[in-house]
Design an enzyme around this catalytic site. Structure first.
Site, mmCIF file in Angstrom:
data_model
loop_
_atom_site.group_PDB
_atom_site.id
_atom_site.type_symbol
_atom_site.label_atom_id
_atom_site.label_comp_id
_atom_site.label_asym_id
_atom_site.label_seq_id
_atom_site.Cartn_x
_atom_site.Cartn_y
_atom_site.Cartn_z
ATOM 1 N N GLY A 38 28.686 35.187 40.581
ATOM 2 C CA GLY A 38 29.688 36.195 40.966
ATOM 3 C C GLY A 38 29.566 37.443 40.121
ATOM 4 O O GLY A 38 30.567 38.052 39.736
ATOM 5 N N ALA A 39 28.314 37.852 39.863
ATOM 6 C CA ALA A 39 28.090 38.978 38.949
ATOM 7 C C ALA A 39 28.065 40.329 39.661
ATOM 8 O O ALA A 39 27.854 41.352 39.027
ATOM 9 C CB ALA A 39 26.779 38.765 38.193
ATOM 10 N N ASP B 84 24.458 32.194 48.084
ATOM 11 C CA ASP B 84 25.813 31.850 48.496
ATOM 12 C C ASP B 84 26.078 30.456 47.919
ATOM 13 O O ASP B 84 25.454 29.481 48.355
ATOM 14 C CB ASP B 84 25.918 31.839 50.026
ATOM 15 C CG ASP B 84 27.335 31.589 50.512
ATOM 16 O OD1 ASP B 84 28.118 30.954 49.773
ATOM 17 O OD2 ASP B 84 27.660 32.025 51.632
ATOM 18 N N GLY C 28 45.263 35.513 33.656
ATOM 19 C CA GLY C 28 46.338 35.940 34.553
ATOM 20 C C GLY C 28 45.799 37.072 35.425
ATOM 21 O O GLY C 28 44.614 37.095 35.779
ATOM 22 N N GLY D 282 33.724 42.882 39.546
ATOM 23 C CA GLY D 282 34.862 42.420 38.755
ATOM 24 C C GLY D 282 34.525 41.721 37.448
ATOM 25 O O GLY D 282 33.764 42.223 36.612
ATOM 26 N N PHE E 70 39.423 41.409 43.629
ATOM 27 C CA PHE E 70 40.018 40.133 44.049
ATOM 28 C C PHE E 70 41.042 40.316 45.180
ATOM 29 O O PHE E 70 40.993 39.623 46.207
ATOM 30 C CB PHE E 70 40.676 39.490 42.812
ATOM 31 C CG PHE E 70 41.385 38.196 43.057
ATOM 32 C CD1 PHE E 70 40.703 36.990 43.016
ATOM 33 C CD2 PHE E 70 42.748 38.170 43.311
ATOM 34 C CE1 PHE E 70 41.366 35.782 43.224
ATOM 35 C CE2 PHE E 70 43.413 36.975 43.521
ATOM 36 C CZ PHE E 70 42.723 35.779 43.486
ATOM 37 N N LYS F 71 42.125 26.112 41.790
ATOM 38 C CA LYS F 71 42.062 26.394 40.353
ATOM 39 C C LYS F 71 42.603 25.218 39.532
ATOM 40 O O LYS F 71 42.170 25.009 38.404
ATOM 41 C CB LYS F 71 42.794 27.705 40.045
ATOM 42 C CG LYS F 71 42.102 28.934 40.640
ATOM 43 C CD LYS F 71 40.666 29.082 40.113
ATOM 44 C CE LYS F 71 39.976 30.348 40.586
ATOM 45 N NZ LYS F 71 38.632 30.522 40.029
ATOM 46 N N TYR G 174 44.823 28.386 47.117
ATOM 47 C CA TYR G 174 44.085 29.047 46.023
ATOM 48 C C TYR G 174 44.404 28.333 44.708
ATOM 49 O O TYR G 174 43.497 27.996 43.927
ATOM 50 C CB TYR G 174 44.442 30.539 45.942
ATOM 51 C CG TYR G 174 43.785 31.210 44.754
ATOM 52 C CD1 TYR G 174 42.395 31.355 44.694
ATOM 53 C CD2 TYR G 174 44.538 31.660 43.675
ATOM 54 C CE1 TYR G 174 41.778 31.940 43.592
ATOM 55 C CE2 TYR G 174 43.934 32.247 42.571
ATOM 56 C CZ TYR G 174 42.554 32.388 42.525
ATOM 57 O OH TYR G 174 41.945 32.954 41.434
HETATM 58 P P1 NDP Z 1 35.884 39.950 42.654
HETATM 59 O O1 NDP Z 1 36.188 39.841 44.100
HETATM 60 O O2 NDP Z 1 35.837 41.291 42.033
HETATM 61 O O3 NDP Z 1 34.509 39.177 42.340
HETATM 62 C C1 NDP Z 1 34.226 37.920 42.905
HETATM 63 C C2 NDP Z 1 32.748 37.610 42.709
HETATM 64 O O4 NDP Z 1 32.479 36.309 43.274
HETATM 65 C C3 NDP Z 1 31.851 38.605 43.417
HETATM 66 O O5 NDP Z 1 30.757 38.898 42.584
HETATM 67 C C4 NDP Z 1 31.378 37.851 44.652
HETATM 68 O O6 NDP Z 1 30.067 38.272 44.986
HETATM 69 C C5 NDP Z 1 31.339 36.410 44.114
HETATM 70 N N1 NDP Z 1 31.388 35.424 45.187
HETATM 71 C C6 NDP Z 1 32.406 35.190 46.063
HETATM 72 N N2 NDP Z 1 32.057 34.244 46.950
HETATM 73 C C7 NDP Z 1 30.781 33.879 46.629
HETATM 74 C C8 NDP Z 1 29.856 32.952 47.191
HETATM 75 N N3 NDP Z 1 30.171 32.207 48.260
HETATM 76 N N4 NDP Z 1 28.638 32.831 46.626
HETATM 77 C C9 NDP Z 1 28.302 33.580 45.550
HETATM 78 N N5 NDP Z 1 29.136 34.456 44.969
HETATM 79 C C10 NDP Z 1 30.352 34.611 45.519
HETATM 80 O O7 NDP Z 1 36.989 39.029 41.921
HETATM 81 P P2 NDP Z 1 37.195 38.647 40.379
HETATM 82 O O8 NDP Z 1 36.160 39.252 39.539
HETATM 83 O O9 NDP Z 1 38.600 38.899 40.061
HETATM 84 O O10 NDP Z 1 37.006 37.068 40.470
HETATM 85 C C11 NDP Z 1 36.105 36.346 39.632
HETATM 86 C C12 NDP Z 1 36.709 34.994 39.308
HETATM 87 O O11 NDP Z 1 37.897 35.171 38.528
HETATM 88 C C13 NDP Z 1 37.137 34.178 40.538
HETATM 89 O O12 NDP Z 1 36.792 32.830 40.317
HETATM 90 C C14 NDP Z 1 38.664 34.336 40.554
HETATM 91 O O13 NDP Z 1 39.305 33.268 41.172
HETATM 92 C C15 NDP Z 1 38.935 34.383 39.063
HETATM 93 N N6 NDP Z 1 40.212 34.971 38.669
HETATM 94 C C16 NDP Z 1 40.561 36.235 39.061
HETATM 95 C C17 NDP Z 1 41.768 36.772 38.650
HETATM 96 C C18 NDP Z 1 42.218 38.129 39.076
HETATM 97 O O14 NDP Z 1 43.429 38.417 38.946
HETATM 98 N N7 NDP Z 1 41.342 38.996 39.551
HETATM 99 C C19 NDP Z 1 42.675 36.012 37.782
HETATM 100 C C20 NDP Z 1 42.209 34.707 37.436
HETATM 101 C C21 NDP Z 1 41.006 34.225 37.856
HETATM 102 P P3 NDP Z 1 29.491 38.476 46.470
HETATM 103 O O15 NDP Z 1 30.637 38.866 47.361
HETATM 104 O O16 NDP Z 1 28.461 39.550 46.300
HETATM 105 O O17 NDP Z 1 28.887 37.157 46.808
HETATM 106 C C1 8X3 Z 2 44.232 35.177 40.370
HETATM 107 C C2 8X3 Z 2 45.521 35.525 39.778
HETATM 108 O O1 8X3 Z 2 48.000 35.609 40.213
HETATM 109 O O2 8X3 Z 2 46.610 37.229 41.409
HETATM 110 O O3 8X3 Z 2 43.770 33.954 39.853
HETATM 111 O O4 8X3 Z 2 46.625 34.897 42.051
HETATM 112 S S1 8X3 Z 2 46.730 35.826 40.930
#
Ligand code: NDP
Ligand code: 8X3
Length: 259
Positions: A14-15, A65, A189, A18, A195, A162, A158
């Protein structure tokens, strides 16, 4: 002081956006050579070029994926053959899809979340953990969420994914006990990333409203924590780290501007 992980190989899933993008930059700054996975190739390629130029580390990309078990296995085998088993695996890829009552939700959204956040994370872990155990060294960082501890309305599936990440992290740590492998959970958080845009299917107003009046974490904040976790001395495991912005007290409690 040179970071402990300098010269090690770190895979970040997921690089392309975010938190994962920020982790990639941060671990590159720490001198780790990188392998970056996501589905969006162009973004990965741009980031890889940027990090390699700025940090002087090697950066490879993999368009994967993580829901696709065979694709994960194939890409992992290629990587291990070329570079060996990574020293560090950051299981970050994940998403929320929709926000709905259980009795009204789109079942495809459930599949998307469970297949990515739970099964995808497991496929990636299963691909690399055996090599770490065999080598007797390595570390896995699973990005969970505070929603792995507390549920909010319309967020049950969701949150369930988690909670699963929490259980998988704890359980994997027990399974590798006595080896040189450590498994950590980092549970943020609210973090301002794409996201919410993904969750609300590109609705920018709705996504922006999530962060209005609060000071959320940034991806860089979480990346700094991950860097601390992976650079900890080998006898320490930061097994379970919850990270909030100061204006968040729980899933349900925020200090909003003016209120
Ligand atoms: P983003 O949407 O900015 O990034 C998500 C990343 O996950 C992207 O790089 C996306 O890449 C990748 N991804 C999604 N689905 C797939 C897949 N099927 N295969 C490979 N890669 C995938 O969100 P965040 O950076 O916020 O999320 C990163 C993690 O942090 C997640 O696990 C999320 O649940 C967690 N998180 C987020 C919070 C928030 O408030 N934002 C809080 C707590 C946890 P691509 O689409 O190019 O495949
Ligand atoms: C994502 C945090 O609170 O937006 O894990 O669902 S929240």
């Amino acid at each position: 002081m040179t970071p402990r992980i300098a010269g090690q190989l770190a895979l970040v899933t997921g690089a392309s956006s975010g938190i994962g993008e920020a982790i990639a930059r941060r671990l590159g700054d720490d001198g780790a050579n990188l392998v970056l996975w996501a589905r969006r190739e162009e973004r990965l390629a741009r980031l890889a070029e940027e990090i390699a130029a700025r940090s002087g580390v090697t950066v490879d990309i993999g368009v994967v994926d993580i829901r696709d078990r065979d694709a994960v296995r194939g890409e992992a085998e290629r990587l291990v053959a070329a570079r060996g088993t990574p020293d560090i695996l950051v299981n970050n890829a994940g998403l929320a899809s929709g926000m709905a009552l259980v009795h009204d939700a789109d079942v495809d959204d459930w599949d998307r979340m469970i297949d990515t956040n739970v099964k995808g994370l497991l496929y990636v872990t299963r691909a690399f953990l055996p090599g770490m155990v065999e080598r007797d060294s390595g570390q896995v960082v699973n990005i969970g969420s505070i929603t792995g501890r507390q549920v909010y309305p319309r967020g049950s599936v969701y949150a369930a994914t988690k909670y699963a990440v929490q259980a998988i992290t704890e359980g994997t740590n027990l399974d590798v006990l006595g080896t040189g492998v450590r498994v950590s959970g980092v549970h943020p958080g609210l973090v301002e990333t794409e996201f919410s845009l993904v969750r609300f299917r590109g609705d920018e107003d709705r996504a922006r409203a999530v962060y209005e009046g609060v000071e959320p974490l940034t991806g860089t904040d979480v990346a700094d924590v991950v860097s601390y976790v992976v650079n900890a001395p080998p006898h320490i495991n930061l097994a379970d780290v919850v990270v909030f912005g100061r204006s968040q007290g729980s899933v349900h409690h925020f200090h909003r501007d003016g209120g």
